[in-house]
Design an enzyme around this catalytic site. Structure first.
Site, short mmCIF file in Angstrom:
data_model
loop_
_atom_site.label_atom_id
_atom_site.label_comp_id
_atom_site.label_asym_id
_atom_site.label_seq_id
_atom_site.Cartn_x
_atom_site.Cartn_y
_atom_site.Cartn_z
N HIS D 15 37.57 36.50 36.66
CA HIS D 15 36.46 36.85 35.92
C HIS D 15 36.10 38.05 35.38
O HIS D 15 36.80 38.94 35.99
CB HIS D 15 35.05 35.92 36.15
N CYS D 34 33.25 45.56 37.75
CA CYS D 34 33.24 44.05 37.35
C CYS D 34 33.45 43.95 35.70
O CYS D 34 33.98 42.83 35.55
CB CYS D 34 31.82 43.70 37.62
N HIS D 40 39.01 40.66 37.50
CA HIS D 40 39.47 40.49 38.85
C HIS D 40 38.97 39.17 39.32
O HIS D 40 38.97 38.39 38.28
CB HIS D 40 38.42 41.76 39.71
N HIS D 42 37.69 36.09 42.50
CA HIS D 42 37.15 35.56 43.58
C HIS D 42 37.48 34.23 44.28
O HIS D 42 38.00 33.45 43.39
CB HIS D 42 35.25 35.45 43.53
N HIS D 81 41.68 27.89 39.72
CA HIS D 81 42.97 28.65 39.20
C HIS D 81 42.80 29.09 37.73
O HIS D 81 43.76 28.79 37.03
CB HIS D 81 44.38 27.85 39.54
#
Lengths: 136, 136, 136, 136, 136, 136
Positions: D15, D34, D40, D42, D81
């Site tokens: 995201h 961010c 990037h 999570h 994913h």
């Protein structure tokens, strides 16, 4: 429609449980090994939980960088690698049980936050014993 | 101004999910592998949460040694290394689902505590499935 | 230049520790509560560790989907929600201690892998007791 | 007398935090790293908590297999994913902060449940930052 | 007489698994959802393990502050909140599987350490999948 | 064919890092906050790993009850709720770094075990910093 955001932090400190108004016998009976006059210590793990409305501009309840700085200034800087009984003003006349520590942390962080936020603090004294306080 | 203190405990037990009033077909359909007549088992991990006023003398909500003993007598001694269906009176006619176990544990510990305390029990059946009960 | 890849899995099972060649008195003395004839149980958590060369085409030591399927067929399907003593062929004449279970799992997975791979199995019987076996 | 049942799940996603109505300077100032235009990501860990009466026939609040399927269809299948900003309809015009994601997940699962159930969602963006939403 | 010291760290990143020399069909077949052209991501958790003699003056194998700085400069600064495929030089022509990432991290940290130290890196891609590399 | 059995334990203690042969300036420079003359503390978590042959009679490498008692007598009783520098003989002239503590624990437990067993000790000073020693 309120969301709660939670941030973890931690500090390592020595402490001793002792009531200065009691005899040493009574302190030993009630606090046992926790009354060791040479102190023992813990890795305190902290969860700071702030509940509020989502800001539609940012999508944040509160900017985590701001919350992280407040936790650093109010908890990590004054408590980390300290002896709670000797080095921390709040515990010079208050027994540093997990219950009393969590109330002190709540009071210190609460006054740094906007009044519309609800605050709850969870404090792990060990991975097996922990306490929670939300001001109510 | 009330603080909640939490204490972890654990017990390892066998159990089987089964409704004696149903056919074996219906038991298999609803409970699947959990209905294995030879039993399966879990490491149950428990969090006992007691909410009350901080005693100004001790700085404690409740002495953890007392709470630890209550958990030992009411949960660990009767449930640990047991078959819940066969060895534990409460589950002889009650299906030992996590939901029913957490209510039984809550009832057993609740009656050992001072009435001013609120009690919540969290029971992990596996690290991925858990239940909570607070009497309401 | 070899890398080890680790994959977690888990199964829930009942078991009983017992040596059929001993008297019940000796079994009780050695195995204590673990000898409960009605069984007790655990959430077994498993780490399967495979060491080998990185395939330069894929960047993988072994495709995790293949390893996941092997673990499912050799461990989860035959052991999960089972009574190890009664339902699992390997433990009909082998005491299902964590040590014996980890060797059986190692043998079952080892024969499914390419001979160039080293294999180590870690088996948690509880979050506090675990065993490791690598075939040596 | 209501019990809460909790089920863990997880999804891995990319995201980027960005407000399309702001200048790039303001986005960088507010969202910092961010806001990386290349994204990037999570490992999001999820706890779905459903509170309701225990069914006296089954001993269940809700059949975990049913809850697991709802979580799969509403969260894992569409989010795992994936790039939340590009691949997920709900975030094409909504900044995918943890706060906004947890509200979207709550809304998706809430409409699949019987109205008598209370629902709370906990979403870990990292092991150190997490959010909770219960619809109130 | 050597002791190993371990330090945890973490970074959050997006990535995509893809072999540029393969057709899109083959990439989809081998890498499945991990080949999403829009990327997905992970919270990578890292354990850096350094083995060496204890310095009799300090009682340290290596000063953790020094090790922490090396990890920050070599891993956290270049990898955190990045897209590994697009933003990180090492992965522009190397598929960023966990296996390849752990080798790159080992190489970067190894050259910053005194030659007498042994180094092992453990990298968690998810809480369920992780890899280890020690240079051998 | 040897299996390793691992047992977790824990103790809470205060300590201070300090080299009595150095000036206070040098101690502050090298040990920083860890040199606080009033001490700080940790929840030390311990993993005791014993490698040996499986006894074919019991299916055990070592009876966990025996290992648990050794850990209690050698580590928990002398170290728990203590000030390592003041209360523990071994650290009166040895800086209680994690490295030195793990070697002391290894030596104390090693001499209680049968010579055929290999021993490794893992000691967590915090959830983020830990050390390992196996006598080599």
């Amino acid at each position: 429609m309120k969301v709660t955001v939670h941030r973890k932090a931690h500090f390592n400190a020595a402490h001793r449980l002792n009531n200065k108004n009691w005899s040493e016998e009574k302190n030993d009976k009630i606090f046992g090994l926790c009354n060791n006059p040479n102190y023992h210590g813990h890795n305190y793990e902290l969860i700071v939980s702030v509940k509020g409305e989502i800001d539609p501009e940012t999508g944040y309840v509160i900017d985590m960088k701001i919350l992280k700085d407040i936790i650093y200034e109010e908890v990590e800087l004054p408590f980390d690698h300290k002896n709670l009984n000797l080095d921390v003003e709040e515990f010079k006349n208050l027994n540093p049980t997990a219950e009393n520590i969590v109330v002190v942390i709540w009071q210190k962080i609460k006054k740094r936050l906007d009044k519309d936020f609800d605050l709850e603090i969870t404090l792990y004294e060990t991975p097996r014993n922990f306490v929670t306080f939300n001001g109510k």
